[in-house]
Design a protein around this motif. Structure first.
Motif, short mmCIF file in Angstrom:
data_model
loop_
_atom_site.label_atom_id
_atom_site.label_comp_id
_atom_site.label_asym_id
_atom_site.label_seq_id
_atom_site.Cartn_x
_atom_site.Cartn_y
_atom_site.Cartn_z
N GLU A 68 0.87 -1.18 0.00
CA GLU A 68 0.00 0.00 0.00
C GLU A 68 0.90 1.22 0.00
O GLU A 68 1.68 1.43 0.92
CB GLU A 68 -0.90 -0.01 1.24
N GLN A 69 0.79 2.01 -1.04
CA GLN A 69 1.70 3.14 -1.21
C GLN A 69 1.04 4.43 -0.72
O GLN A 69 -0.11 4.73 -1.05
CB GLN A 69 2.07 3.28 -2.69
N HIS A 70 1.78 5.19 0.09
CA HIS A 70 1.32 6.50 0.56
C HIS A 70 2.23 7.55 -0.07
O HIS A 70 3.39 7.68 0.31
CB HIS A 70 1.37 6.57 2.08
N VAL A 71 1.69 8.27 -1.04
CA VAL A 71 2.48 9.17 -1.87
C VAL A 71 2.31 10.60 -1.40
O VAL A 71 1.18 11.08 -1.23
CB VAL A 71 2.07 9.05 -3.35
N ARG A 72 3.43 11.29 -1.19
CA ARG A 72 3.38 12.70 -0.82
C ARG A 72 2.87 13.52 -2.00
O ARG A 72 3.48 13.53 -3.07
CB ARG A 72 4.77 13.18 -0.42
N CYS A 73 1.76 14.21 -1.79
CA CYS A 73 1.13 14.98 -2.86
C CYS A 73 0.71 16.35 -2.36
O CYS A 73 0.66 16.61 -1.15
CB CYS A 73 -0.11 14.25 -3.40
N ALA A 74 0.39 17.21 -3.31
CA ALA A 74 -0.24 18.50 -3.01
C ALA A 74 -1.56 18.54 -3.75
O ALA A 74 -1.64 18.13 -4.91
CB ALA A 74 0.66 19.65 -3.43
N TRP A 75 -2.61 19.01 -3.08
CA TRP A 75 -3.91 19.09 -3.73
C TRP A 75 -4.18 20.52 -4.19
O TRP A 75 -3.68 21.49 -3.63
CB TRP A 75 -5.04 18.60 -2.82
N THR A 76 -4.96 20.63 -5.26
CA THR A 76 -5.43 21.92 -5.76
C THR A 76 -6.91 21.76 -6.11
O THR A 76 -7.41 20.64 -6.29
CB THR A 76 -4.67 22.37 -7.02
N ARG A 77 -7.60 22.88 -6.21
CA ARG A 77 -9.00 22.86 -6.63
C ARG A 77 -9.03 23.06 -8.15
O ARG A 77 -8.53 24.05 -8.68
CB ARG A 77 -9.78 23.98 -5.94
N GLY A 78 -9.58 22.08 -8.88
CA GLY A 78 -9.62 22.16 -10.33
C GLY A 78 -10.75 23.03 -10.83
O GLY A 78 -11.65 23.42 -10.08
N ALA A 79 -10.71 23.32 -12.14
CA ALA A 79 -11.78 24.10 -12.76
C ALA A 79 -13.11 23.38 -12.68
O ALA A 79 -14.17 24.00 -12.76
CB ALA A 79 -11.42 24.41 -14.22
N ASP A 80 -13.06 22.05 -12.53
CA ASP A 80 -14.29 21.26 -12.40
C ASP A 80 -14.84 21.27 -10.98
O ASP A 80 -15.84 20.62 -10.68
CB ASP A 80 -14.04 19.82 -12.84
N GLY A 81 -14.18 21.99 -10.08
CA GLY A 81 -14.63 22.09 -8.70
C GLY A 81 -14.16 20.94 -7.83
O GLY A 81 -14.38 20.96 -6.61
N ARG A 82 -13.49 19.95 -8.42
CA ARG A 82 -13.03 18.80 -7.65
C ARG A 82 -11.59 19.04 -7.17
O ARG A 82 -10.89 19.93 -7.65
CB ARG A 82 -13.09 17.54 -8.52
N LEU A 83 -11.18 18.20 -6.21
CA LEU A 83 -9.81 18.25 -5.74
C LEU A 83 -8.93 17.42 -6.66
O LEU A 83 -9.27 16.28 -7.02
CB LEU A 83 -9.70 17.73 -4.31
N HIS A 84 -7.79 17.99 -7.04
CA HIS A 84 -6.82 17.32 -7.89
C HIS A 84 -5.51 17.20 -7.13
O HIS A 84 -5.19 18.06 -6.29
CB HIS A 84 -6.60 18.11 -9.19
N VAL A 85 -4.74 16.15 -7.40
CA VAL A 85 -3.48 15.94 -6.70
C VAL A 85 -2.38 15.60 -7.68
O VAL A 85 -2.62 15.06 -8.76
CB VAL A 85 -3.59 14.81 -5.65
N ALA A 86 -1.15 15.91 -7.24
CA ALA A 86 0.05 15.53 -7.99
C ALA A 86 1.16 15.30 -6.99
O ALA A 86 1.24 16.01 -5.97
CB ALA A 86 0.43 16.62 -8.99
N PRO A 87 2.04 14.33 -7.24
CA PRO A 87 3.17 14.09 -6.33
C PRO A 87 4.07 15.30 -6.24
O PRO A 87 4.23 16.05 -7.21
CB PRO A 87 3.88 12.89 -6.97
#
Length: 432
Positions: A366-385
């Motif tokens: 089970e991998q726990h990846v360090r990410c940062a979230w942003t609010r997308g134009a679609d209103g959802r939360l998006h993440v990237a490592p």
């Protein structure tokens, strides 16, 4: 996400993450409640529902500095045609006099002072000529205007702070407002943090060849305090079995929990494992199990109890990122249980996020990846490592706002996939 078949040659067997969480929780119990002075309750978890013994406010009182009046006596007042009334009383805050306002009069009144019987509203001082013996009222109030009614905040017998609440300054203020001088709380667990490793030196010290600063000790101490514990950082202990055994023996008198970092893998100098297991550990009364958990980063783990006191101990890996992820996965839930918390962690909400970048994952873990979230134009939360997978890449922790959890059996996360993320802070407004 792309599933992957079980690899018969994977370097298992591994203990599932959920199973190790349960093992850690089984080591701890909520600490017995204590009756403490309100001043000492900050940061503790309330062990009782607190009800207001009386209405709040307890009496009708003025919301403004001004003049208490009967509404009909000032009806039609305006700047062009002010209404003049005699001032028959001064009512300061804290007044205990039982006053009744006769018709055709006013009473000068301060904010928070009890409203005289018969008065129907308060005229703010700004609407008057500020008279002392007589007052000219230039604007008429509505019935009840600027009067705080008894019980308007809360009625008697209503719960104002619920059991299980971690007390913050705002809660302490409410408890004081309803008259509580003492409250029953779960005490803050005392957590002793021990960093190990001959190569580890104190921050501020000059580094020699092969040395590094003690990030883990400070990280884990801060993490324990963030949960609500009282944390004590012990200075770095070298890879010496006798030295480590002595430190642990000394610390048990003030510990509800011990957290160590380093020395739990398969190396020749893994001193924590040496001291807490085998014949050496048995002679000292330690009961600690070590194993490999299906977690990346943070595979080598240990958990058990120390000495005849049976003090819970959690032994975490030495790499800072592994130590951080391990604390979040295993130690934080245990400390919350000791504090009496139940159910999901409100400070670590789990939400579904959209991956803006792809990455690979070891299918056996089970991998726990360090990410940062942003609010997308679609209103959802998006993440990237925010970093590569290496557990030594510590500086990216400063940019990490969530941990993306990739389940066992998945080898690839692709752009656009939904991933479950543990937010390292409150749920963003509007998040699903």
């Amino acid at each position: 996400m792309s599933p992957a078949p079980r690899d018969p040659h994977a370097d298992g067997p591994f203990t599932p993450v959920a199973e190790h969480v349960r093992a850690c929780l089984d080591l701890v119990r909520p600490l017995p409640p204590l009756d403490v002075a309100l001043r000492d309750a900050l940061g503790c978890v309330l062990a009782e529902d607190v009800v207001s013994p009386r209405p709040l406010p307890a009496f009708d009182n003025s919301g403004m500095d001004g003049y208490a009046v009967r509404v009909r006596d000032v009806e039609g007042a305006s700047p062009e045609a002010p209404v003049r009334l005699p001032v028959v009383a001064d009512v300061p805050a804290g007044s205990g006099d039982a006053l009744r306002l006769p018709g055709g009069t006013s009473a000068r009144i301060m904010t928070g002072a009890p409203v005289p019987a018969g008065a129907e509203a308060v005229v703010p001082v700004e609407w008057t000529d500020r008279g002392v013996a007589h007052v000219a009222v230039r604007r008429a109030p509505r019935p009840g205007q600027h009067v705080r009614r008894a019980g308007e905040d809360v009625a008697a017998g209503v719960v104002v702070v619920e059991a299980g609440t971690r007390l913050e300054p705002r809660h302490v203020g409410v408890l004081a407002a309803v008259g509580r001088a003492r409250v029953r709380v779960r005490p803050r667990p005392r957590v002793v943090v021990v960093s190990t490793g001959t190569e580890v030196v104190e921050p501020g010290a000059a580094l020699g060849r092969g040395q590094l600063h003690d990030a883990n000790g400070y990280l884990l101490t801060a993490a324990a305090e963030d949960v609500g514990a009282l944390a004590y950082r012990v200075g770095v202990v070298a890879d010496d079995a006798g030295a480590l055994a002595g430190v642990l023996d000394d610390q048990l008198v003030r510990a509800d929990v011990v957290v160590t970092s380093g020395g739990v893998s398969e190396g020749a100098y893994d001193t924590v494992k040496e001291v807490l297991s085998g014949r050496l550990g048995e002679r000292a009364g330690h009961r600690v199990r070590f194993g490999r958990v299906a977690l990346q980063p943070g595979m080598p783990q240990g958990a058990g109890t120390l000495g005849e006191q049976r003090v819970p101990v959690f032994t975490l890996p030495g790499n800072p990122v592994s130590a951080f992820v391990s604390f979040e996965a295993f130690v934080r839930p245990a400390l919350r249980r000791m504090l009496g918390a139940q159910g999901p962690d409100p400070e670590r909400p789990r939400v579904r996020c959209v991956a803006d970048e792809g990455w690979t994952s070891p299918p056996a873990k089970e991998q726990h990846v360090r990410c940062a979230w942003t609010r997308g134009a679609d209103g959802r939360l998006h993440v990237a490592p925010v970093s590569g997978h290496g557990s030594h890449l510590v500086t990216a922790l400063a940019r990490t706002t969530c941990l993306a959890v990739v389940p066992v059996g998945t080898s690839v996360v692709e752009v656009g996939d939904e991933v479950e993320c543990v937010l390292l802070g409150p749920l963003p407004v509007g998040a699903a």
